[in-house]
Design a protein around this motif. Sequence first.
Motif, short mmCIF file in Angstrom:
data_model
loop_
_atom_site.label_atom_id
_atom_site.label_comp_id
_atom_site.label_asym_id
_atom_site.label_seq_id
_atom_site.Cartn_x
_atom_site.Cartn_y
_atom_site.Cartn_z
N PHE A 8 0.83 -1.20 0.00
CA PHE A 8 0.00 0.00 0.00
C PHE A 8 0.86 1.26 0.00
O PHE A 8 0.60 2.21 -0.73
N ASN A 9 1.89 1.25 0.81
CA ASN A 9 2.80 2.39 0.88
C ASN A 9 3.45 2.63 -0.48
O ASN A 9 3.42 3.74 -1.01
N TYR A 10 4.02 1.59 -1.06
CA TYR A 10 4.71 1.73 -2.35
C TYR A 10 3.76 2.12 -3.47
O TYR A 10 4.14 2.84 -4.39
N TYR A 11 2.50 1.69 -3.41
CA TYR A 11 1.51 2.07 -4.40
C TYR A 11 1.39 3.59 -4.48
O TYR A 11 1.26 4.16 -5.56
N HIS A 12 1.49 4.25 -3.34
CA HIS A 12 1.36 5.71 -3.30
C HIS A 12 2.68 6.43 -3.58
O HIS A 12 2.66 7.59 -3.95
N VAL A 13 3.79 5.75 -3.41
CA VAL A 13 5.09 6.37 -3.62
C VAL A 13 5.56 6.20 -5.06
O VAL A 13 5.92 7.16 -5.73
N CYS A 14 5.55 4.95 -5.54
CA CYS A 14 6.05 4.66 -6.89
C CYS A 14 5.58 3.27 -7.31
O CYS A 14 5.92 2.28 -6.67
N GLN A 15 4.84 3.22 -8.40
CA GLN A 15 4.30 1.94 -8.86
C GLN A 15 5.40 1.01 -9.38
O GLN A 15 5.27 -0.20 -9.30
N ARG A 16 6.49 1.57 -9.85
CA ARG A 16 7.64 0.75 -10.27
C ARG A 16 8.23 0.05 -9.04
O ARG A 16 8.52 -1.14 -9.08
N LYS A 17 8.42 0.80 -7.96
CA LYS A 17 8.94 0.24 -6.72
C LYS A 17 8.00 -0.87 -6.21
O LYS A 17 8.44 -1.92 -5.76
N LEU A 18 6.70 -0.63 -6.30
CA LEU A 18 5.70 -1.62 -5.92
C LEU A 18 5.87 -2.90 -6.73
O LEU A 18 5.92 -4.00 -6.18
N TRP A 19 5.98 -2.78 -8.04
CA TRP A 19 6.11 -3.94 -8.91
C TRP A 19 7.39 -4.71 -8.60
O TRP A 19 7.38 -5.94 -8.49
N LEU A 20 8.51 -3.99 -8.46
CA LEU A 20 9.78 -4.64 -8.17
C LEU A 20 9.71 -5.40 -6.84
O LEU A 20 10.10 -6.57 -6.75
N PHE A 21 9.20 -4.74 -5.80
CA PHE A 21 9.08 -5.36 -4.48
C PHE A 21 8.19 -6.61 -4.54
O PHE A 21 8.55 -7.66 -4.03
N ALA A 22 7.04 -6.48 -5.18
CA ALA A 22 6.08 -7.58 -5.25
C ALA A 22 6.61 -8.76 -6.07
O ALA A 22 6.19 -9.90 -5.88
N ASN A 23 7.54 -8.47 -6.97
CA ASN A 23 8.11 -9.52 -7.81
C ASN A 23 9.46 -10.01 -7.30
O ASN A 23 10.27 -10.56 -8.05
N GLY A 24 9.71 -9.79 -6.03
CA GLY A 24 10.87 -10.38 -5.37
C GLY A 24 12.18 -9.65 -5.54
O GLY A 24 13.24 -10.21 -5.22
N PRO A 147 7.10 2.17 -15.85
CA PRO A 147 8.22 3.04 -16.21
C PRO A 147 8.73 3.86 -15.03
O PRO A 147 8.06 4.00 -14.01
N LEU A 148 9.92 4.40 -15.19
CA LEU A 148 10.49 5.31 -14.19
C LEU A 148 9.59 6.52 -14.03
O LEU A 148 8.96 6.96 -14.99
N ILE A 149 9.58 7.09 -12.83
CA ILE A 149 8.75 8.27 -12.61
C ILE A 149 9.57 9.56 -12.66
O ILE A 149 9.01 10.63 -12.73
N HIS A 150 10.91 9.45 -12.63
CA HIS A 150 11.80 10.62 -12.69
C HIS A 150 11.36 11.72 -11.71
O HIS A 150 11.10 12.85 -12.10
N ALA A 151 11.27 11.36 -10.44
CA ALA A 151 10.85 12.31 -9.40
C ALA A 151 12.01 12.62 -8.47
O ALA A 151 13.00 11.88 -8.42
N GLY A 152 11.88 13.69 -7.72
CA GLY A 152 12.91 14.07 -6.76
C GLY A 152 13.17 13.00 -5.72
O GLY A 152 14.29 12.86 -5.23
N ILE A 153 12.14 12.24 -5.38
CA ILE A 153 12.30 11.19 -4.37
C ILE A 153 13.17 10.04 -4.84
O ILE A 153 13.69 9.28 -4.02
N CYS A 154 13.36 9.93 -6.14
CA CYS A 154 14.12 8.80 -6.69
C CYS A 154 15.55 8.73 -6.15
O CYS A 154 16.06 7.64 -5.89
N LYS A 155 16.19 9.87 -5.98
CA LYS A 155 17.60 9.88 -5.56
C LYS A 155 17.82 9.27 -4.18
O LYS A 155 18.91 8.80 -3.88
N LYS A 156 16.79 9.27 -3.33
CA LYS A 156 16.94 8.70 -1.99
C LYS A 156 16.32 7.31 -1.88
O LYS A 156 16.31 6.72 -0.81
N CYS A 157 15.83 6.78 -2.98
CA CYS A 157 15.16 5.48 -2.99
C CYS A 157 16.19 4.35 -3.00
O CYS A 157 17.23 4.44 -3.66
N SER A 158 15.88 3.26 -2.30
CA SER A 158 16.79 2.12 -2.27
C SER A 158 16.90 1.45 -3.64
O SER A 158 17.85 0.72 -3.89
N TYR A 159 15.97 1.71 -4.55
CA TYR A 159 16.00 1.15 -5.90
C TYR A 159 16.69 2.08 -6.91
O TYR A 159 16.72 1.77 -8.09
#
Length: 171
Positions: A8-24, A147-159
């Motif tokens: 749920f958290n990742y759904y609101h932050v970044c759908q790419r992050k959600l997909w990667l996390f959910a797919n292991g 796809p990538l979201i190219h947002a400011g939050i990306c630089k601090k993301c673990s992905y």
Amino acid sequence: MNISGTHFNYYHVCQRKLWLFANGISMEHTSDLVYDGKLIHETSYPQRPERYEEMTIGGCKIDFYDAKNRVIHEIKKSDKMEKAHEWQVKYYIMTMERNGIEGVKGILEYPVLRQTTPVELTDADRDAVVEMERQIMLITEAEQCPPLIHAGICKKCSYYEFCYVNEEVNP
């Protein structure tokens, strides 16, 4: 798939992050920021384990649950993603309701900021949660990574390095 609060958290932050996390594909173990958050969780309220319990229910891992007062306590490092945090707690409340625990409320706690935010689940929120669950399933079961979201939050993301490994940097 059991949907968790993290989904749920990742759904609101970044759908790419959600997909990667959910797919292991998990990168959190390489992130200093994630480690800092775990440290804050473990050290901010040392008396909590005596009074409240960490709880797992329906695929959700709740930081602390006060069973007497029916309050979920979710600890976060920063309020920069407060909307995502709120929906994560709302999902926890709905999960509790689905398991027969009524009258639950939540509190988002930001110990570093010395702030708390109350969280309640409305009827409109319940409808939204059901729709978000549907969307999360569609995203996580898709063949292609979003796809990538190219947002400011990306630089601090673990992905970040995973997502931008082949991206060209403009001079």
